[in-house]
Design a protein around this motif. Structure first.
Motif, mmCIF file in Angstrom:
data_model
loop_
_atom_site.group_PDB
_atom_site.id
_atom_site.type_symbol
_atom_site.label_atom_id
_atom_site.label_comp_id
_atom_site.label_asym_id
_atom_site.label_seq_id
_atom_site.Cartn_x
_atom_site.Cartn_y
_atom_site.Cartn_z
ATOM 1 N N VAL A 1 82.379 -41.849 -68.290
ATOM 2 C CA VAL A 1 81.131 -42.357 -68.850
ATOM 3 C C VAL A 1 81.234 -42.331 -70.364
ATOM 4 O O VAL A 1 81.482 -41.282 -70.957
ATOM 5 C CB VAL A 1 79.925 -41.530 -68.362
ATOM 6 N N ALA A 2 81.067 -43.514 -70.976
ATOM 7 C CA ALA A 2 81.232 -43.640 -72.423
ATOM 8 C C ALA A 2 79.956 -44.204 -73.040
ATOM 9 O O ALA A 2 79.409 -45.190 -72.541
ATOM 10 C CB ALA A 2 82.413 -44.554 -72.743
ATOM 11 N N PRO A 3 79.486 -43.618 -74.140
ATOM 12 C CA PRO A 3 78.321 -44.166 -74.826
ATOM 13 C C PRO A 3 78.696 -45.443 -75.567
ATOM 14 O O PRO A 3 79.848 -45.634 -75.956
ATOM 15 C CB PRO A 3 77.941 -43.061 -75.814
ATOM 16 N N ASN B 1 71.832 -46.608 -67.778
ATOM 17 C CA ASN B 1 70.974 -45.815 -68.667
ATOM 18 C C ASN B 1 70.716 -46.482 -70.019
ATOM 19 O O ASN B 1 70.821 -45.847 -71.070
ATOM 20 C CB ASN B 1 71.553 -44.410 -68.849
ATOM 21 N N THR B 2 70.364 -47.755 -69.988
ATOM 22 C CA THR B 2 70.119 -48.509 -71.217
ATOM 23 C C THR B 2 68.769 -48.137 -71.811
ATOM 24 O O THR B 2 67.765 -48.052 -71.101
ATOM 25 C CB THR B 2 70.159 -50.022 -70.932
ATOM 26 N N LYS C 1 71.182 -49.244 -76.737
ATOM 27 C CA LYS C 1 72.220 -48.278 -76.403
ATOM 28 C C LYS C 1 72.326 -48.131 -74.888
ATOM 29 O O LYS C 1 71.341 -48.298 -74.177
ATOM 30 C CB LYS C 1 71.891 -46.912 -77.001
ATOM 31 N N GLU D 1 75.231 -46.537 -71.471
ATOM 32 C CA GLU D 1 76.471 -45.902 -71.055
ATOM 33 C C GLU D 1 77.294 -46.939 -70.300
ATOM 34 O O GLU D 1 76.757 -47.701 -69.501
ATOM 35 C CB GLU D 1 76.198 -44.721 -70.118
ATOM 36 N N TRP E 1 79.872 -47.022 -67.473
ATOM 37 C CA TRP E 1 80.480 -46.244 -66.406
ATOM 38 C C TRP E 1 81.759 -46.965 -66.028
ATOM 39 O O TRP E 1 81.721 -48.022 -65.395
ATOM 40 C CB TRP E 1 79.525 -46.116 -65.218
#
Length: 173
Positions: free
Chosen positions: A8-10, A75-76, A84, A86, A88
């Motif tokens: 999981v990357a922001p 999770n926007t 912003k 994530e 996945w």
């Protein structure tokens, strides 16, 4: 998730401003970015924008997802003038499609990205923070998020966007 392993990357997908995309320089106002951030959730993350015979196509096509899909947007939120979320990233798929994505995450390197979306464009000339535009992008209908291992996005890392991006400084800790 669903029995698969993900990293999981922001990411910052879009910041308020003038973006030079396929329809020319358009202003993406904060009010539009903030309207419905959740509609981005569960859209595919692909490597590069998909196209057919030189024309952009939807990344939601099963063949595109199979051959270029590496994950999902989750999770926007809209926060501080930025859209912003994530990414996945399915580890097995990313290793097969484009190994540079896993390397980027492991090395905590910011990567260019680009949104694939449909907009209603209001024709009008204007200026935002010294950048001229020919229209205002409204009513966003997201299709995908493209990771760009070898090219620059319309809303680039220099503009404040990017994969593995947390803040203005690009801090990935």
């Amino acid at each position: 998730m669903d029995g698969k392993n993900y990293l999981v990357a922001p990411m910052v997908m879009i910041v308020e401003g003038v973006l030079e995309g396929s329809n020319g320089p358009l202003y993406y106002p904060a009010s539009e970015l903030a309207k419905t951030p959740a509609v981005w959730n569960m859209k595919p993350v692909v490597v590069d924008h998909p196209s057919h015979n030189g024309y952009g196509v939807s990344a939601c096509d099963p063949d595109i997802i199979k051959n270029r899909g590496v994950g999902l947007i989750m999770n926007t939120i809209f926060d501080d003038g930025k859209l912003k979320a994530e990414a996945w990233i399915d580890i097995d798929k990313a290793s097969t499609v484009e190994n540079k994505i896993i390397e980027c995450i492991e090395n905590k390197e910011v990567m260019e990205l680009s949104t694939g979306l449909f907009t209603d464009n209001e024709s009008c000339d204007g200026d935002f923070n010294g950048k001229e535009y020919i229209g205002i992008a409204r009513n966003y209908r997201p299709d995908h998020l493209a990771l760009l291992p070898t090219s620059k996005g319309a809303c680039s890392v220099a503009d404040g966007a990017g994969f593995l991006r947390l803040n203005e400084a690009g801090d990935t800790e």
